[in-house]
Design an enzyme around this catalytic site. Structure first.
Site, PDB file in Angstrom:
ATOM      1  N   HIS A   1       0.865  -1.197   0.000  1.00 54.54           N
ATOM      2  CA  HIS A   1       0.000   0.000   0.000  1.00 54.54           C
ATOM      3  C   HIS A   1       0.893   1.236   0.000  1.00 54.54           C
ATOM      4  O   HIS A   1       1.629   1.450  -0.952  1.00 54.54           O
ATOM      5  CB  HIS A   1      -0.931  -0.079   1.216  1.00 54.54           C
ATOM      6  CG  HIS A   1      -2.038   0.932   1.265  1.00 54.54           C
ATOM      7  ND1 HIS A   1      -2.410   1.718   0.220  1.00 54.54           N
ATOM      8  CD2 HIS A   1      -2.879   1.253   2.282  1.00 54.54           C
ATOM      9  CE1 HIS A   1      -3.419   2.498   0.576  1.00 54.54           C
ATOM     10  NE2 HIS A   1      -3.731   2.248   1.814  1.00 54.54           N
TER      11      HIS A   1
ATOM     12  N   HIS B   1      -2.748  -2.460  -9.665  1.00 55.95           N
ATOM     13  CA  HIS B   1      -3.690  -1.788  -8.768  1.00 55.95           C
ATOM     14  C   HIS B   1      -4.979  -2.601  -8.714  1.00 55.95           C
ATOM     15  O   HIS B   1      -5.395  -3.173  -9.719  1.00 55.95           O
ATOM     16  CB  HIS B   1      -4.001  -0.372  -9.280  1.00 55.95           C
ATOM     17  CG  HIS B   1      -4.568   0.518  -8.239  1.00 55.95           C
ATOM     18  ND1 HIS B   1      -5.894   0.504  -7.907  1.00 55.95           N
ATOM     19  CD2 HIS B   1      -3.974   1.413  -7.418  1.00 55.95           C
ATOM     20  CE1 HIS B   1      -6.103   1.390  -6.939  1.00 55.95           C
ATOM     21  NE2 HIS B   1      -4.962   1.945  -6.618  1.00 55.95           N
TER      22      HIS B   1
ATOM     23  N   ASP C   1       2.668   5.103  -7.009  1.00 52.23           N
ATOM     24  CA  ASP C   1       3.951   4.950  -6.298  1.00 52.23           C
ATOM     25  C   ASP C   1       5.137   4.764  -7.222  1.00 52.23           C
ATOM     26  O   ASP C   1       6.282   4.762  -6.770  1.00 52.23           O
ATOM     27  CB  ASP C   1       3.854   3.753  -5.336  1.00 52.23           C
ATOM     28  CG  ASP C   1       2.893   4.048  -4.214  1.00 52.23           C
ATOM     29  OD1 ASP C   1       1.913   3.306  -4.051  1.00 52.23           O
ATOM     30  OD2 ASP C   1       3.099   5.060  -3.525  1.00 52.23           O
TER      31      ASP C   1
HETATM   32  C1  SDX Z   1      -1.506   2.056  -3.434  1.00 47.20           C
HETATM   33  O1  SDX Z   1      -6.196   0.729  -3.221  1.00 47.20           O
HETATM   34  C2  SDX Z   1      -5.728   1.887  -3.460  1.00 47.20           C
HETATM   35  O2  SDX Z   1      -6.401   2.767  -3.927  1.00 47.20           O
HETATM   36  C3  SDX Z   1      -4.275   2.077  -3.062  1.00 47.20           C
HETATM   37  C4  SDX Z   1      -3.645   3.371  -3.494  1.00 47.20           C
HETATM   38  C5  SDX Z   1      -4.224   4.550  -2.761  1.00 47.20           C
HETATM   39  O3  SDX Z   1      -4.118   5.671  -3.280  1.00 47.20           O
HETATM   40  O4  SDX Z   1      -4.703   4.367  -1.623  1.00 47.20           O
HETATM   41  O5  SDX Z   1      -3.809   3.555  -4.887  1.00 47.20           O
HETATM   42  C6  SDX Z   1      -2.150   3.374  -3.187  1.00 47.20           C
HETATM   43  O6  SDX Z   1      -1.438   1.265  -2.535  1.00 47.20           O
HETATM   44  C7  SDX Z   1      -1.015   1.721  -4.823  1.00 47.20           C
HETATM   45  C8  SDX Z   1      -0.485   0.265  -4.914  1.00 47.20           C
HETATM   46  C9  SDX Z   1       0.946   0.250  -4.396  1.00 47.20           C
HETATM   47  N1  SDX Z   1       1.450  -1.138  -4.312  1.00 47.20           N
HETATM   48  C10 SDX Z   1       2.363  -1.617  -5.143  1.00 47.20           C
HETATM   49  O7  SDX Z   1       2.822  -0.991  -6.104  1.00 47.20           O
HETATM   50  C11 SDX Z   1       2.839  -3.030  -4.817  1.00 47.20           C
HETATM   51  C12 SDX Z   1       2.910  -3.842  -6.103  1.00 47.20           C
HETATM   52  N2  SDX Z   1       1.527  -4.022  -6.582  1.00 47.20           N
HETATM   53  C13 SDX Z   1       0.901  -5.257  -6.222  1.00 47.20           C
HETATM   54  O8  SDX Z   1       1.318  -5.941  -5.096  1.00 47.20           O
HETATM   55  C14 SDX Z   1      -0.578  -5.330  -6.579  1.00 47.20           C
HETATM   56  O9  SDX Z   1      -0.712  -4.896  -7.866  1.00 47.20           O
HETATM   57  C15 SDX Z   1      -1.585  -4.630  -5.685  1.00 47.20           C
HETATM   58  C16 SDX Z   1      -1.412  -5.002  -4.267  1.00 47.20           C
HETATM   59  C17 SDX Z   1      -1.459  -3.146  -5.829  1.00 47.20           C
HETATM   60  C18 SDX Z   1      -2.966  -5.035  -6.155  1.00 47.20           C
HETATM   61  O10 SDX Z   1      -3.037  -6.376  -5.963  1.00 47.20           O
HETATM   62  P1  SDX Z   1      -4.361  -7.241  -6.319  1.00 47.20           P
HETATM   63  O11 SDX Z   1      -5.436  -6.388  -6.884  1.00 47.20           O
HETATM   64  O12 SDX Z   1      -4.682  -8.048  -5.120  1.00 47.20           O
HETATM   65  O13 SDX Z   1      -3.877  -8.113  -7.491  1.00 47.20           O
HETATM   66  P2  SDX Z   1      -3.278  -9.551  -7.318  1.00 47.20           P
HETATM   67  O14 SDX Z   1      -2.208  -9.531  -6.254  1.00 47.20           O
HETATM   68  O15 SDX Z   1      -4.415 -10.513  -7.170  1.00 47.20           O
HETATM   69  O16 SDX Z   1      -2.555  -9.755  -8.730  1.00 47.20           O
HETATM   70  C19 SDX Z   1      -3.288 -10.178  -9.863  1.00 47.20           C
HETATM   71  C20 SDX Z   1      -2.244 -10.791 -10.755  1.00 47.20           C
HETATM   72  C21 SDX Z   1      -1.409 -11.857 -10.038  1.00 47.20           C
HETATM   73  O17 SDX Z   1      -0.894 -12.729 -11.044  1.00 47.20           O
HETATM   74  P3  SDX Z   1      -1.575 -14.210 -11.184  1.00 47.20           P
HETATM   75  O18 SDX Z   1      -1.639 -14.798  -9.773  1.00 47.20           O
HETATM   76  O19 SDX Z   1      -2.943 -13.917 -11.761  1.00 47.20           O
HETATM   77  O20 SDX Z   1      -0.674 -14.957 -12.092  1.00 47.20           O
HETATM   78  O21 SDX Z   1      -1.299  -9.793 -11.158  1.00 47.20           O
HETATM   79  C22 SDX Z   1      -0.023 -10.114 -10.622  1.00 47.20           C
HETATM   80  C23 SDX Z   1      -0.235 -11.112  -9.493  1.00 47.20           C
HETATM   81  O22 SDX Z   1       0.918 -11.934  -9.346  1.00 47.20           O
HETATM   82  N3  SDX Z   1       0.530  -8.870 -10.111  1.00 47.20           N
HETATM   83  C24 SDX Z   1       1.799  -8.506 -10.230  1.00 47.20           C
HETATM   84  C25 SDX Z   1       1.874  -7.235  -9.649  1.00 47.20           C
HETATM   85  N4  SDX Z   1       0.674  -6.870  -9.188  1.00 47.20           N
HETATM   86  C26 SDX Z   1      -0.160  -7.884  -9.471  1.00 47.20           C
HETATM   87  N5  SDX Z   1       2.848  -9.140 -10.771  1.00 47.20           N
HETATM   88  C27 SDX Z   1       4.022  -8.472 -10.721  1.00 47.20           C
HETATM   89  N6  SDX Z   1       4.185  -7.245 -10.192  1.00 47.20           N
HETATM   90  C28 SDX Z   1       3.133  -6.591  -9.645  1.00 47.20           C
HETATM   91  N7  SDX Z   1       3.296  -5.393  -9.113  1.00 47.20           N
END
Ligand code: SDX
Length: 443
Positions: free
Chosen positions: A269, A308, A364
């Site tokens: 996050h 996201h 981010d």
């Molecule tokens: C913020 O919610 C908000 O609004 C948050 C925010 C705000 O203003 O409050 O916008 C701020 O928190 C932005 C997000 C910052 N976090 C990151 O950058 C961390 C990296 N991102 C991920 O961990 C992820 O994308 C999330 C946590 C942001 C979202 O995760 P989800 O929606 O639970 O998606 P998921 O983990 O179920 O992923 C879906 C697929 C998976 O692959 P499969 O299992 O289908 O094969 O996408 C892949 C994940 O492995 N995936 C990624 C990835 N994010 C998702 N693969 C590689 N790198 C990534 N960053």
């Protein structure tokens, strides 16, 4: 004329049910409870780990269209607010619901600045942290500690109390954040200078040294103020959900903001901006990007700053941050790490692994290289997220308190544990079998 209802046939009983589809295309999960196999059956329950498809509230604060990459605060597009407004005005908009006129803006600014000082005892509390304490850990603790200085904040149903605590928190969180930074640097605290802007005062409390008056660089002051606008609210994200859930127990707002700050601290996050810089430093050079991307696609790493839960398009905030980065570099010099960010983005946006999962840069992805160029240490990056998000959290909390449909948050569960078992004397017990969640036989 099509009926706004859902017809359900329970094939276990052959019974038919009709569930209203409300505005926004939602059905009430509670309606599923009527679908039973017998009179004493609990009824159906929806199961939605991490609430990926569950609305927890009705809100008027922030609108996001994840597919189109749209973000609006109280209906105003983020692009317009970033270009034309300032953070304090946006905080008023988010908290009050409308843009202020000149008179109300002046009163709001004066009210916030009235609350930039903190009780001297908080300094003693802060002294208890090690020199290398993470400033987010310090912020979580000191915000929570403020609840002990303002016991009247527990009157959450009193409108004037809610308004006063909102002004206090928006005014004091930058001071707590700056004091945490100064503590980690072994520097004396710099008291608020209310002759400066909200953001200029924050920079002064952070960076003023022996000069009598700190004069913020106007480009950097404006850049940080716009970054505050971009981070002010984001509907039901993890930390807003924490704010609403903890607040639903009717605890004071300082304790709820402490919980929201703790949620924001996590690397998935608000801690992602710090994690992005660590990732860029680890990659080291644009030529190492293909190897890193290979590791991400093999599931060994996450591309931090990408992806996201809601945006399945480019995060509109990320576009603005990328532009701000270059404005900051004009003053500070180019941060070479951005070359790695640009290569990561270029490759990821062309690679089916990311395209098929609709993974784009989020807010981010470019903030870290910008903050670093401005002279902030990595550990301060999530703190720079928490400061502006305080207004969003307070708006979400007040909306929850006022919402007659809301009550204490208490989700259900699907129980998958043991059925009834009975205690036996220790001498009669076999060696415990390794439970599935036991990682080792260490006690
Ligand atoms: C913020 O919610 C908000 O609004 C948050 C925010 C705000 O203003 O409050 O916008 C701020 O928190 C932005 C997000 C910052 N976090 C990151 O950058 C961390 C990296 N991102 C991920 O961990 C992820 O994308 C999330 C946590 C942001 C979202 O995760 P989800 O929606 O639970 O998606 P998921 O983990 O179920 O992923 C879906 C697929 C998976 O692959 P499969 O299992 O289908 O094969 O996408 C892949 C994940 O492995 N995936 C990624 C990835 N994010 C998702 N693969 C590689 N790198 C990534 N960053």
């Amino acid at each position: 004329m099509a009926k706004e209802t859902l017809s359900i046939t329970d094939n276990r009983t052959g019974k038919q049910y009709e569930i209203p589809i409300e505005e926004g295309g939602v059905i009430r999960a509670a309606a599923l409870r009527d679908i039973k196999t017998s009179a004493d059956d609990f009824g159906l329950m929806s199961y939605d780990p991490a609430f990926t498809n569950t609305a927890s509230c009705r809100s008027r604060i922030t609108f996001i269209d994840g597919d189109k990459g749209i973000l609006r605060y109280r209906g105003y597009p983020i692009e317009e607010l970033a270009e034309k407004s300032n953070y304090l005005e946006v905080a008023y908009l988010i908290v009050k619901g409308e843009l202020p006129d000149r008179k109300h803006y002046a009163a709001w600014e004066s009210n916030i600045k009235t609350h930039t000082m903190i009780h001297e005892n908080v300094k003693k509390f802060m002294e208890g942290f090690r020199y290398d304490a993470h400033p987010m850990g310090m912020l979580v603790s000191t915000i929570g500690a403020l609840s002990t200085f303002y016991p009247e904040a527990a009157q959450i149903h009193d409108l004037e109390s809610r308004r006063l605590q909102t002004r206090r928190l928006i005014g004091k969180v930058p001071t707590l954040a700056a004091f945490a930074y100064r503590h980690t640097r072994g520097l004396p605290y710099v008291y608020p200078d209310n002759s400066l802007s909200y953001t200029g005062n924050f920079l002064s409390m952070l960076f003023r040294m022996t000069e009598r008056e700190y004069k913020p660089n106007p480009t950097l002051e404006r850049a940080l103020d716009v970054l505050f606008i971009l981070h002010a609210d984001h509907e039901q994200n993890c930390s807003a959900n924490a704010m609403r859930s903890v607040g639903s127990s009717q605890v004071d707002p300082y304790s709820a903001v402490a919980a929201a700050t703790a949620a924001l601290y996590g690397p998935l996050h608000g801690g992602a901006n710090e994690a992005v810089i660590r990732m860029l430093v680890e990659i080291g050079s644009p030529k190492n990007v293909p190897e890193f991307i290979k590791g991400v696609k093999e599931g060994k790493r996450r591309l931090m700053g990408f992806g996201h839960r809601v945006y399945k398009n480019y995060d509109p905030r990320a576009k603005i941050v990328k532009k701000i980065a270059y404005e900051v570099f004009e003053v500070t010099g180019r941060n070479p790490l951005i070359d790695i960010s640009l290569e990561l983005e270029k490759i990821a946006l062309e690679d089916d692994y990311f395209v098929s999962r609709k993974l784009y840069p989020n807010v981010d992805f470019y903030t870290g290289v910008t903050y670093q160029a401005m002279g902030f240490p990595m550990q301060m990056f999530p703190v720079l997220f928490a400061i502006p998000r305080t207004s969003g959290w307070m708006a979400q909390w007040a909306e929850m308190v006022r919402d007659p449909e809301q009550k204490i948050a208490r989700p259900r569960q699907v129980y998958i544990g043991e059925q009834t078992r009975h205690w036996t004397p220790i001498e009669h017990r076999p060696e415990p079998t390794m439970r599935e969640d036991a990682v080792s036989d260490q006690i």
